[in-house]
Write an enzyme that holds these catalytic residues in place. Structure first.
Site, short mmCIF file in Angstrom:
data_model
loop_
_atom_site.label_atom_id
_atom_site.label_comp_id
_atom_site.label_asym_id
_atom_site.label_seq_id
_atom_site.Cartn_x
_atom_site.Cartn_y
_atom_site.Cartn_z
N GLY A 14 0.66 -1.44 0.02
CA GLY A 14 0.17 0.03 -0.12
C GLY A 14 0.92 1.20 -0.06
O GLY A 14 2.09 1.22 -0.14
N GLY A 17 3.79 1.03 2.61
CA GLY A 17 4.69 -0.01 2.11
C GLY A 17 5.52 0.69 0.90
O GLY A 17 6.77 0.33 0.82
N ASP A 37 2.21 -9.30 -1.32
CA ASP A 37 0.96 -8.62 -1.27
C ASP A 37 -0.30 -9.64 -1.29
O ASP A 37 0.09 -10.43 -2.28
CB ASP A 37 0.62 -7.48 -1.89
CG ASP A 37 -0.48 -6.60 -1.39
OD1 ASP A 37 0.06 -5.51 -0.81
OD2 ASP A 37 -1.25 -6.96 -1.80
N ARG A 91 -11.30 1.13 17.87
CA ARG A 91 -9.86 0.51 17.95
C ARG A 91 -9.96 -0.69 17.90
O ARG A 91 -9.20 -1.84 17.52
CB ARG A 91 -8.94 1.17 18.71
CG ARG A 91 -8.84 2.85 18.71
CD ARG A 91 -8.03 3.36 19.62
NE ARG A 91 -6.44 2.95 19.50
CZ ARG A 91 -5.44 2.96 20.40
NH1 ARG A 91 -5.92 3.65 21.58
NH2 ARG A 91 -4.36 2.59 20.20
N ASN A 98 -7.14 -6.60 11.90
CA ASN A 98 -5.87 -6.64 11.71
C ASN A 98 -5.04 -7.81 12.34
O ASN A 98 -4.18 -8.29 11.78
CB ASN A 98 -5.09 -5.33 12.09
CG ASN A 98 -5.33 -3.97 10.86
OD1 ASN A 98 -5.20 -4.50 9.83
ND2 ASN A 98 -4.92 -2.92 11.31
N SER A 104 -2.39 -14.62 9.26
CA SER A 104 -2.12 -15.12 8.03
C SER A 104 -0.74 -14.73 7.27
O SER A 104 -0.36 -15.06 6.09
CB SER A 104 -3.11 -14.69 6.80
OG SER A 104 -3.08 -13.18 6.47
N SER A 146 7.58 0.40 14.54
CA SER A 146 7.95 1.82 14.26
C SER A 146 8.02 2.76 15.30
O SER A 146 8.44 3.51 15.54
CB SER A 146 7.44 2.10 12.97
OG SER A 146 6.11 2.39 13.14
N ARG A 154 9.20 14.52 14.13
CA ARG A 154 8.16 15.67 13.88
C ARG A 154 8.45 16.67 15.23
O ARG A 154 8.51 18.01 14.98
CB ARG A 154 6.70 15.36 14.03
CG ARG A 154 6.24 14.42 12.81
CD ARG A 154 4.85 13.82 13.14
NE ARG A 154 4.34 13.32 11.87
CZ ARG A 154 3.28 12.32 11.97
NH1 ARG A 154 2.89 11.73 13.10
NH2 ARG A 154 2.82 11.92 10.86
N HIS A 171 17.77 17.16 21.07
CA HIS A 171 17.58 15.60 21.56
C HIS A 171 16.69 15.64 22.32
O HIS A 171 16.56 16.23 23.50
CB HIS A 171 18.90 15.44 22.06
CG HIS A 171 20.18 15.52 21.38
ND1 HIS A 171 20.53 14.74 20.29
CD2 HIS A 171 21.11 16.60 21.23
CE1 HIS A 171 21.66 15.18 19.86
NE2 HIS A 171 22.11 16.29 20.39
#
Length: 325
Positions: A14, A17, A37, A91, A98, A104, A146, A154, A171
């Site tokens: 997607g 990715g 995919d 959620r 998900n 899978s 991640s 940011r 930092h």
């Protein structure tokens, strides 16, 4: 970890990715990139498109569409696959869908003989990384999310802009959930070696109100991007690339990835965004910052926030895929 060539398998082609794949190509991060995919035709088209740009790149990557058996000799398997949250969907509902997708994926990856590092980007990323760890049976040091890596970038960008300092000399970290309960431990934020909070005492430099504004902007950045263009992908793609470089290069660099906590910050058996040293084996170690009592409470609240969602998921009687410690 293999050292003769650098091979990455990307699951999920997607926007996230493929932003990651495009960033890998432009930076020449690996030697071999395999795209997987559920929509194989799409993956084939993406591989073709990337290959057509090789002539304009300094990279000599081999890019192709593959299968889970191709994970057997990979250094890293990056999971960007998943379903998007529907309008009005909770959620917990998103987690259920998900989690089924990950069942899978993770099992056939491990069945291939894969013995590298899992890097997860699918949201809710802290929970999905925890599920990946449970499904894989891997040492948690080799299962990374991640986390708040992009949120931290940011933050540093906004602080650098406000203070007129190169973000690379800022930092500061965003910790906890990659989501609404994330927070900035300002007691640990510095420009070079000078605490940012001490700058608040210097008239005309920065004030606490400005720091609060920046923290709110970091927390709401994804919402604003989604409102404007329906999705976020460039930033996270580049963040994943930077983590990948740290792994393949055995850098021992520090990133706020989603890591399994085993007593750090008073938390156990939970994944959350914390500063970690990253090398070829995944997480070399978690760095325990000296948070204030208030910051520890914020971290506890953040972990409790997504912990409740995960507990609710198990409570509904679904197959338990996450009780290992």
């Amino acid at each position: 970890m293999r050292t003769d060539k650098r091979k990455i398998v990307l699951v999920g082609t997607g926007m996230v990715g493929m932003s990651y794949a495009y960033s890998l190509l432009n930076q020449g991060v690996c030697d071999e990139l395999v795209l997987i995919d559920i929509n194989r035709k799409r993956a084939e088209g993406e591989a073709m498109d990337l290959n057509h740009g090789l002539a304009f790149s300094a990279s000599h990557m081999k890019i192709y569409t593959g299968e889970y058996k191709d994970c057997s000799d990979a250094d890293i398997v990056v999971i960007c696959a998943g379903v998007a949250q529907k309008s009005g969907e909770t959620r917990l509902d998103l987690l259920k869908r998900n989690a089924a997708v990950f069942q899978s994926i993770v099992r056939p990856v491990t069945e291939s003989g894969f013995n590298g590092v899992f890097l997860v980007a699918t949201n809710p990323v802290d929970i999905m990384t925890r599920i990946t760890y449970s499904l894989s049976g891997f040492n948690p040091k080799r299962v990374i999310g991640s986390g708040t890596t992009l949120d931290t970038a940011r933050l540093r960008y906004l602080l650098g802009d406000s203070l007129r300092v190169d973000p690379r000399n800022v930092h500061a970290y965003v910790m906890g959930e990659h989501g609404d309960s994330e927070f900035v431990p300002w007691s640990q934020a510095m420009i070079a070696t000078k605490p940012i909070l001490s700058l608040c005492e210097e008239e005309g430099v920065v004030c606490r109100g400005e720091l609060e504004r920046i923290e709110d902007e970091v927390r709401g950045a994804a919402y604003r991007i989604i409102e404007a263009k329906q999705a976020t992908y460039y930033g996270i793609g580049m963040a994943l690339t930077r983590i990948t470089r740290a792994i393949l290069g055995d850098e021992n660099s520090v990133f706020t990835v989603s890591a399994m906590l085993k007593g750090e910050y008073g938390q156990s058996d939970v994944y959350a965004g914390v500063p970690c040293i990253i090398n070829k084996n995944g997480i070399q170690r978690i760095i325990s910052l000296s948070l204030t009592d208030d910051e520890m409470k914020q971290f506890q609240h953040s972990c409790d926030t997504f912990g409740k969602v995960l507990k609710a998921f198990y409570k509904e009687g679904r197959k338990r895929i996450g009780n290992k410690s």
